[in-house]
Design an enzyme around this catalytic site. Sequence first.
Site, short mmCIF file in Angstrom:
data_model
loop_
_atom_site.label_atom_id
_atom_site.label_comp_id
_atom_site.label_asym_id
_atom_site.label_seq_id
_atom_site.Cartn_x
_atom_site.Cartn_y
_atom_site.Cartn_z
N GLU A 241 -54.28 16.30 -0.81
CA GLU A 241 -55.23 16.82 0.18
C GLU A 241 -55.05 18.32 0.41
O GLU A 241 -55.00 18.78 1.54
CB GLU A 241 -55.10 16.04 1.48
CG GLU A 241 -55.42 14.56 1.31
CD GLU A 241 -55.46 13.76 2.61
OE1 GLU A 241 -54.72 14.10 3.53
OE2 GLU A 241 -56.23 12.78 2.66
N ASP A 316 -55.33 4.01 2.64
CA ASP A 316 -54.97 4.90 3.75
C ASP A 316 -55.02 4.19 5.10
O ASP A 316 -55.94 4.43 5.87
CB ASP A 316 -55.93 6.11 3.74
CG ASP A 316 -55.44 7.22 4.66
OD1 ASP A 316 -54.31 7.12 5.14
OD2 ASP A 316 -56.21 8.17 4.89
N GLU A 344 -55.03 5.54 13.69
CA GLU A 344 -56.09 6.40 13.16
C GLU A 344 -57.37 5.62 12.85
O GLU A 344 -58.47 6.05 13.17
CB GLU A 344 -55.58 7.12 11.90
CG GLU A 344 -56.65 7.94 11.20
CD GLU A 344 -56.13 8.69 9.98
OE1 GLU A 344 -54.91 8.65 9.71
OE2 GLU A 344 -56.97 9.31 9.29
#
Length: 606
Positions: A241, A316, A344
């Site tokens: 990323e 993820d 998240e």
Amino acid sequence: MKRQILTVLLLAAAMVGHAEDGSRLWLRYAEVNKAKVTGPECVAADELRRYYDGAEAQLVLDPNMTDDEGYIISGSTIKAKTEKGLMYGAYALLRGESGESKPFFKLRILNHWDNLDSSIERGYAGKSIFWPSFDPNHIKEYARANASIGINGTVLNNVNASPKMLAKENLLKVKQIADILRPYGIRVYLSVNFASPMGLGGLKTADPLDKGVQKWWKKKCDEIYKIVPDFGGFLVKANSEGQPGPGDYERSHSEGANMLADAIAPHGGIIMWRSFVYGAKHKGEDRVKQAVSEFKEDDGKFRENVILQSKNGPLDFQPREPYAPIFDNIQKTPQMAELQITQEYLGQSRHLVYLAPMWREFFRFVEPSRLVGIAGVANIGDDTNWCGHHFSQANWYAFGRLAWNPSMKSEEIASEWIKETFGKTQMDEALLYIMMRSREACVNYMMPLGLHHIFKFDHHYGPQPDGFIKSYPLEWCPVYYHQADKNGIGFDRTHAGSNATSQYREPYCSMYDDPATCPENLLLWFHHLPWNYRMKDGRTLWEEMQRRYNSGVEDVEDFCRTWQLCKPYIDEQRWREVDERMQHQLENAREWRDVCLKYFGSFVGK
Ligand code: GCV
């Protein structure tokens, strides 16, 4: 009947007593200052003196015991090899435990994604408690809370790390934090930016094979250990990323990790190297396959003090993922699992979702004995109640308890936490019921049957199944993951598709590859199937999808009703704050269902 109700209300009033704001977490023992404690003066002695309800307690150091952190409790005597073991024993005694215990994992580490400017990546409970400045008393409370559940390490900053983290002024702050945490058996670690020699040191390169770079890291490690002699080591996100890494110089992960490992080895430190990579070397390949593709060739090439740290699932931190096959494929390198405590993708700090069942599910597939440690991405901020949602505290708690003993049952952990957090309320069963159903409810109202990553862009909160942005990498777009069209839905990861199933050991490889044997809760993770595909109970896939979305919402409706019943038994502030969030959760659950069914429904029958 009336008298019964009155008794219940009186009891409740007596139990509630005073307003609660959640700041004391599960450490709500009354200060009794009553026990006479004999043995070494240490944290264990302090805690027992203040909080132990018995008349006396004995602390005994026994050099013949084998485990450095284990303990034996018999009656009010705690025996351990070290003061640290006595401390863990003291917290266990306060919980009402007895007998022998020792931690399963040696490394039980929190990962804070805290930035130096006080923000927290994926943090939903306020600002950082560490950066740019901290309150020593608060850090002490943090240490106590962690020690009480056996956590023995903490990474103080975000894996998307600023090179400035290693500047002298910040290292001096790290020292102050380390000094507060040390008596509680917690070592500090830092995330490092691989290009720090450039960003901080002014070098022209961060190439791990460059002599100047190697020298820079050695000097930096010497400096760190002069300041914090028991510093734990580095956590590294490299070539992921947008983060820099050895790949920028055509070097492998092992070459990058080993350079850092060599610099830190003389001081006894470790390197936790993350395998969360995609879109770099294997661009275009199914994202869930890329970690194995990238790291397999490096297995066996890492130094002894390097540990590969991988997320529990291959994508993820989704509400449900299959286990990450990297745990099968890496044989020679020590591995750690990274779990995400901060929610998240599970409603953040607005949804009540108890995560222990999800983590226990992971341990059914990845034998804990294959791991040397466990890391948890923290959900802690400077909110009064630490975690945003009062029930999110349970996830911090459960992470610690599972790191100590991964075979502990989710129910057992939840019951313990409920008792310690709310006291004995007569509603224990009701709270337990909500907690134990909450994760499956979340999966159902967000992404049942193996659907994944259909979140709104960037903040990962609400649903966006139609999400597609041309300028974004495809792996960030929901439509890439569900592949819905008039013919069906799901990502074909079988031998006929991306062949991600081939990365799994048997029996999972064959089991996942065939829709007839693939568990239905992962069906659309591995298969693209027609809308009228017959499920085991005879419903069509589309009917089953509707059923699950509805049942997720019904569960939350049920949680809300149950929470109303709990009102007389829970202190006013916590009850109200949870209630507000639960109403919000219900609205969100309905939104998830409605948006997803409308969108997917638009393909059905076309
Ligand atoms: C710290 C996901 C999150 C990022 C996180 C990344 C990682 O992509 O959305 O915020 O970055 O995982 O684990 O490195």
